[in-house]
Design a protein around this motif. Structure first.
Motif, PDB file in Angstrom:
ATOM      1  N   ILE A 144       0.766  -1.217  -0.032  1.00  0.00           N
ATOM      2  CA  ILE A 144      -0.100  -0.065  -0.018  1.00  0.00           C
ATOM      3  C   ILE A 144       0.794   1.162   0.023  1.00  0.00           C
ATOM      4  O   ILE A 144       1.759   1.526   0.928  1.00  0.00           O
ATOM      5  CB  ILE A 144      -1.105  -0.198   1.236  1.00  0.00           C
ATOM      6  CG1 ILE A 144      -1.804  -1.170   1.427  1.00  0.00           C
ATOM      7  CG2 ILE A 144      -1.888   1.149   1.382  1.00  0.00           C
ATOM      8  CD1 ILE A 144      -2.651  -1.443   2.379  1.00  0.00           C
ATOM      9  N   SER A 145       0.735   2.069  -0.964  1.00  0.00           N
ATOM     10  CA  SER A 145       1.657   3.316  -1.226  1.00  0.00           C
ATOM     11  C   SER A 145       1.097   4.518  -0.241  1.00  0.00           C
ATOM     12  O   SER A 145       2.131   5.422   0.033  1.00  0.00           O
ATOM     13  CB  SER A 145       1.675   3.574  -2.511  1.00  0.00           C
ATOM     14  OG  SER A 145       0.544   4.062  -3.033  1.00  0.00           O
ATOM     15  N   ASN A 146      -0.058   4.494   0.055  1.00  0.00           N
ATOM     16  CA  ASN A 146      -0.297   5.844   0.938  1.00  0.00           C
ATOM     17  C   ASN A 146      -1.592   5.078   1.748  1.00  0.00           C
ATOM     18  O   ASN A 146      -2.596   5.202   1.870  1.00  0.00           O
ATOM     19  CB  ASN A 146      -1.145   6.716  -0.195  1.00  0.00           C
ATOM     20  CG  ASN A 146      -1.526   7.952   0.686  1.00  0.00           C
ATOM     21  OD1 ASN A 146      -1.304   7.982   1.944  1.00  0.00           O
ATOM     22  ND2 ASN A 146      -2.415   9.050   0.198  1.00  0.00           N
ATOM     23  N   ARG A 186     -10.521  -5.636   7.458  1.00  0.00           N
ATOM     24  CA  ARG A 186     -11.188  -5.175   6.138  1.00  0.00           C
ATOM     25  C   ARG A 186     -10.509  -3.852   5.979  1.00  0.00           C
ATOM     26  O   ARG A 186     -10.706  -2.865   6.852  1.00  0.00           O
ATOM     27  CB  ARG A 186     -12.668  -5.435   6.212  1.00  0.00           C
ATOM     28  CG  ARG A 186     -12.916  -6.756   6.330  1.00  0.00           C
ATOM     29  CD  ARG A 186     -14.814  -6.832   6.363  1.00  0.00           C
ATOM     30  NE  ARG A 186     -14.812  -8.148   6.995  1.00  0.00           N
ATOM     31  CZ  ARG A 186     -15.087  -9.279   5.836  1.00  0.00           C
ATOM     32  NH1 ARG A 186     -15.142  -9.276   4.663  1.00  0.00           N
ATOM     33  NH2 ARG A 186     -15.367 -10.434   6.430  1.00  0.00           N
ATOM     34  N   GLY A 187     -10.006  -3.432   4.791  1.00  0.00           N
ATOM     35  CA  GLY A 187      -9.634  -2.250   4.344  1.00  0.00           C
ATOM     36  C   GLY A 187     -10.513  -1.366   3.512  1.00  0.00           C
ATOM     37  O   GLY A 187     -11.138  -2.166   2.510  1.00  0.00           O
ATOM     38  N   PHE A 188     -10.818  -0.042   3.599  1.00  0.00           N
ATOM     39  CA  PHE A 188     -11.622   0.735   2.843  1.00  0.00           C
ATOM     40  C   PHE A 188     -10.875   1.995   2.525  1.00  0.00           C
ATOM     41  O   PHE A 188     -10.361   2.477   3.400  1.00  0.00           O
ATOM     42  CB  PHE A 188     -12.888   0.576   3.283  1.00  0.00           C
ATOM     43  CG  PHE A 188     -13.217   1.338   4.563  1.00  0.00           C
ATOM     44  CD1 PHE A 188     -13.560   2.694   4.572  1.00  0.00           C
ATOM     45  CD2 PHE A 188     -13.096   0.579   5.596  1.00  0.00           C
ATOM     46  CE1 PHE A 188     -13.835   3.220   5.962  1.00  0.00           C
ATOM     47  CE2 PHE A 188     -13.543   0.885   6.833  1.00  0.00           C
ATOM     48  CZ  PHE A 188     -13.603   2.516   6.847  1.00  0.00           C
ATOM     49  N   CYS A 189     -11.291   2.737   1.399  1.00  0.00           N
ATOM     50  CA  CYS A 189     -10.663   4.030   1.209  1.00  0.00           C
ATOM     51  C   CYS A 189     -11.411   5.137   2.153  1.00  0.00           C
ATOM     52  O   CYS A 189     -12.733   5.153   2.403  1.00  0.00           O
ATOM     53  CB  CYS A 189     -10.923   4.489  -0.537  1.00  0.00           C
ATOM     54  SG  CYS A 189     -10.460   6.124  -0.695  1.00  0.00           S
ATOM     55  N   THR A 190     -10.550   5.742   2.920  1.00  0.00           N
ATOM     56  CA  THR A 190     -11.007   6.913   3.662  1.00  0.00           C
ATOM     57  C   THR A 190     -11.855   8.004   2.902  1.00  0.00           C
ATOM     58  O   THR A 190     -12.682   8.548   3.499  1.00  0.00           O
ATOM     59  CB  THR A 190      -9.732   7.380   4.452  1.00  0.00           C
ATOM     60  OG1 THR A 190      -9.014   6.519   5.205  1.00  0.00           O
ATOM     61  CG2 THR A 190     -10.296   8.443   5.204  1.00  0.00           C
ATOM     62  N   HIS A 191     -11.418   8.247   1.908  1.00  0.00           N
ATOM     63  CA  HIS A 191     -12.253   9.388   1.163  1.00  0.00           C
ATOM     64  C   HIS A 191     -13.394   8.821   0.190  1.00  0.00           C
ATOM     65  O   HIS A 191     -14.422   9.435   0.366  1.00  0.00           O
ATOM     66  CB  HIS A 191     -11.045   9.850  -0.198  1.00  0.00           C
ATOM     67  CG  HIS A 191      -9.883  10.379   0.400  1.00  0.00           C
ATOM     68  ND1 HIS A 191      -9.864  11.559   1.199  1.00  0.00           N
ATOM     69  CD2 HIS A 191      -8.574   9.713   0.205  1.00  0.00           C
ATOM     70  CE1 HIS A 191      -8.418  11.654   1.607  1.00  0.00           C
ATOM     71  NE2 HIS A 191      -7.664  10.450   1.055  1.00  0.00           N
ATOM     72  N   CYS A 192     -13.614   7.687  -0.436  1.00  0.00           N
ATOM     73  CA  CYS A 192     -14.810   7.265  -1.214  1.00  0.00           C
ATOM     74  C   CYS A 192     -15.678   6.083  -0.564  1.00  0.00           C
ATOM     75  O   CYS A 192     -16.637   5.836  -0.996  1.00  0.00           O
ATOM     76  CB  CYS A 192     -14.398   7.155  -2.551  1.00  0.00           C
ATOM     77  SG  CYS A 192     -13.331   5.711  -2.829  1.00  0.00           S
ATOM     78  N   GLY A 193     -14.839   5.345   0.423  1.00  0.00           N
ATOM     79  CA  GLY A 193     -15.412   4.137   1.016  1.00  0.00           C
ATOM     80  C   GLY A 193     -15.401   2.946   0.310  1.00  0.00           C
ATOM     81  O   GLY A 193     -15.868   1.848   0.742  1.00  0.00           O
ATOM     82  N   SER A 245      -4.864   6.848   3.121  1.00  0.00           N
ATOM     83  CA  SER A 245      -6.071   7.093   2.552  1.00  0.00           C
ATOM     84  C   SER A 245      -6.799   5.533   2.886  1.00  0.00           C
ATOM     85  O   SER A 245      -7.814   5.620   2.328  1.00  0.00           O
ATOM     86  CB  SER A 245      -5.522   7.096   1.096  1.00  0.00           C
ATOM     87  OG  SER A 245      -5.290   8.413   0.754  1.00  0.00           O
ATOM     88  N   VAL A 246      -6.346   4.895   3.853  1.00  0.00           N
ATOM     89  CA  VAL A 246      -6.855   3.558   4.178  1.00  0.00           C
ATOM     90  C   VAL A 246      -7.224   3.393   5.507  1.00  0.00           C
ATOM     91  O   VAL A 246      -6.569   3.891   6.283  1.00  0.00           O
ATOM     92  CB  VAL A 246      -5.926   2.391   3.607  1.00  0.00           C
ATOM     93  CG1 VAL A 246      -6.614   1.047   3.953  1.00  0.00           C
ATOM     94  CG2 VAL A 246      -5.403   2.533   2.058  1.00  0.00           C
ATOM     95  N   THR A 247      -8.446   3.026   5.619  1.00  0.00           N
ATOM     96  CA  THR A 247      -9.150   2.532   7.042  1.00  0.00           C
ATOM     97  C   THR A 247      -9.122   1.309   7.240  1.00  0.00           C
ATOM     98  O   THR A 247      -9.534   0.566   6.362  1.00  0.00           O
ATOM     99  CB  THR A 247     -10.436   3.482   7.374  1.00  0.00           C
ATOM    100  OG1 THR A 247     -10.123   4.803   7.193  1.00  0.00           O
ATOM    101  CG2 THR A 247     -10.915   3.167   8.614  1.00  0.00           C
TER     102      THR A 247
END
Length: 123
Positions: free
Chosen positions: A37-39, A54-61, A42-44
């Protein structure tokens, strides 16, 4: 997400948590420990059980991964990858939790919840 070196084997997980998370079975590929994972900002990461996140994008879900902690193993939803890539639908897990309202026509190796847990205890 970053760099990826994944299997070409596609699996379906029918467990209750995957169905609740995505609204249906999770169709995913196993990336083992090859995903970087490069950033991470941006991951929760949500601790969905003692053994997984379970990982998801902090910005768009967007759902990004299922991470199996004991095996250091990432599983990515197939929808995140190029549609032109060649994948083989090879197995289904938690088949005993699959509801009756859908069925895949592919012949696959099917594992019950007990089979899955036994497999990871062996490994």
């Amino acid at each position: 997400m970053g760099r990826l070196n994944a299997s070409n084997e596609l699996a379906a997980c029918h467990c209750r948590m995957c169905r609740n998370w995505g609204g249906g079975p999770m169709l995913a590929i196993d990336c083992a420990d090859k995903m970087k994972i490069s950033n991470e900002t941006s991951v929760t990461r949500y601790p969905s059980s003692e053994w997984a996140e379970r990982g998801f994008c902090t910005h768009c879900g967007t759902h990004l991964f299922y991470y199996l902690k004991p095996a250091n193993q990432y599983h990515l939803p197939i929808g995140l990858l190029e549609a032109s890539a060649s994948f083989n639908f090879t197995h289904q897990i938690f088949i005993d939790e699959k509801p009756d309202y859908y069925e895949f026509k592919n012949e696959t190796h099917n594992m019950t919840a007990a089979d899955v847990f036994a497999h990871f205890e062996e490994g």
